[in-house]
Scaffold this active site. Sequence first.
Site, PDB file in Angstrom:
ATOM      1  N   GLU A 226       6.823   7.515  31.917  1.00 53.64           N
ATOM      2  CA  GLU A 226       6.247   8.751  31.874  1.00 53.64           C
ATOM      3  C   GLU A 226       5.371   8.715  30.963  1.00 53.64           C
ATOM      4  O   GLU A 226       5.382   8.503  29.764  1.00 53.64           O
ATOM      5  CB  GLU A 226       7.567   9.789  31.498  1.00 53.64           C
ATOM      6  CG  GLU A 226       7.071  11.334  31.655  1.00 53.64           C
ATOM      7  CD  GLU A 226       6.648  11.851  30.398  1.00 53.64           C
ATOM      8  OE1 GLU A 226       5.211  11.875  29.982  1.00 53.64           O
ATOM      9  OE2 GLU A 226       7.221  12.472  29.355  1.00 53.64           O
ATOM     10  N   CYS A 260       4.008  15.980  25.939  1.00 55.57           N
ATOM     11  CA  CYS A 260       3.226  15.836  27.136  1.00 55.57           C
ATOM     12  C   CYS A 260       3.053  16.498  28.022  1.00 55.57           C
ATOM     13  O   CYS A 260       2.159  16.511  28.905  1.00 55.57           O
ATOM     14  CB  CYS A 260       4.333  14.651  27.903  1.00 55.57           C
ATOM     15  SG  CYS A 260       5.149  13.655  26.845  1.00 55.57           S
TER      16      CYS A 260
HETATM   17  C1  SIN Z   1      10.128  18.353  27.354  1.00 53.91           C
HETATM   18  O1  SIN Z   1      11.305  17.742  27.387  1.00 53.91           O
HETATM   19  O2  SIN Z   1       9.888  19.366  26.805  1.00 53.91           O
HETATM   20  C2  SIN Z   1       9.103  17.676  27.973  1.00 53.91           C
HETATM   21  C3  SIN Z   1       8.560  16.572  27.107  1.00 53.91           C
HETATM   22  C4  SIN Z   1       7.314  16.606  26.703  1.00 53.91           C
HETATM   23  O3  SIN Z   1       6.539  17.549  26.709  1.00 53.91           O
HETATM   24  O4  SIN Z   1       6.773  15.970  25.673  1.00 53.91           O
END
Ligand code: SIN
Length: 452
Positions: A226, A260
């Site tokens: 990811e 992310c």
């Molecule tokens: C999340 O679990 O919120 C997604 C990961 C991210 O946005 O860094």
Amino acid sequence: MTHLISYSPWTAEEVTRIAPDRQEHAASVVNQLALNFSTWSRDPAVRRAALERFAAVLIEARSRIVDLLVREAGKNRIDAEAEADLLPKKIAISLTAGLARTPQSLSQSLEPHIFWRPRGVAAVLGPFNFPLHLLHGLVIPALAVGCTVIAKPSERCPALGALYGELLATAGLDAVCRVVHGGADVAQALMAQPAITTVAAVGGRTTGLALARALSSRPEVVLALELGGVNPALVLDDADVPTAAVAIAEGAWRMAGQRCTATRHVHVPKSLRSSLIELLIKECQRWVPDGTPNGANGALIDGAAREKFLATYTTAPAGITIIAGDPARRFGKSQCADPLLLEVNDIAARDHALYREEHFGPALIVDTYDDLQECIERMAANPYRLASAVFTASRERFVTLASQLPYGQVNHNRATAGARSDQPFGGLGMAGNARPAALAAGAIFADETVVW
Ligand code: SIN
């Protein structure tokens, strides 16, 4: 579960001390995990009990976790608490809906059917933005399906990594999950271990490329990546603009934009440009930090990240201007940054790295469009397609557009930011390698066998 090996996490000092022997050290830990795999993979009931114990340990340790997320990762208290609360929830969902996707028992049925076998020792590499949640989000599904795990938290959060190791040990899981500290060289040492069957990592594109190169001669090792995203929100001409502005602002600026899934661009029709910008300027104020953990926003991870943010946005290219916020503004001695609102004034700027690449930090770029179809095609051509959002009053229009947006997630009237634990999560294009995690993570760590 009996303790098969004793717990001795590598501290940052130990890592430095053992540097010349890192390969040897990695080998001894991974080989021990390979030996422990046969016991751990055997009995799902034992695994369930151990993971439930870990959930109880995490709940008990909540305030220590929150304090350290504030102290070491620069989170404000609200975000630290949110991250701490995700940890036991991840265990509950992995043991229910997660395992239901990867059934491990054979049926008596004469019909062809599938069961899933754990792959062996998995290496899990976590990022700094959710130092525990994203590491744990891979560790738990791996353990739940029966893999043993070597977990490397971000080297920017060694104390959180050490705490995670301690809590694993308290739950009696140290024989099957070991925490190691260090940076790229430790990751490389792990990649070289023949007993590693699976590597799952969350990080930047450079990390993904380095891992893929390190494993290039071993295609049998599953690599799940990811790698972040350049995430757009699209506002349609029928959207409820005030509601959209609130969601877009939260998606862009919460957690200092270190997600992310954070919203990086908002595409708006020319007719709504002024009203959206006016609302976003007001929203921007709500996310201004005060340099303390009680402020509206947390800090960037460290001084280097702040310097990078400053360099990126003080040298914004021609064609992109700052409408609100000051990249040089300081908030006491903290590494907090002012949320920025920028706008594309010249479409040539869309080719600039500032627009095209992922930059961690609280910055949102407004981009106007005349022709919706052209805008959709541009969004579809973005290489880093993790999360997107469409703001429209019409579910029908949303559904039509969602089918044209090849992103890991397409959200309706909600921020791009955030992944659901009860759904698969992964990026398309250069945002990953088509091995989604979250609810689908069990399939990274186990192989399907067909029986008939
Ligand atoms: C999340 O679990 O919120 C997604 C990961 C991210 O946005 O860094």
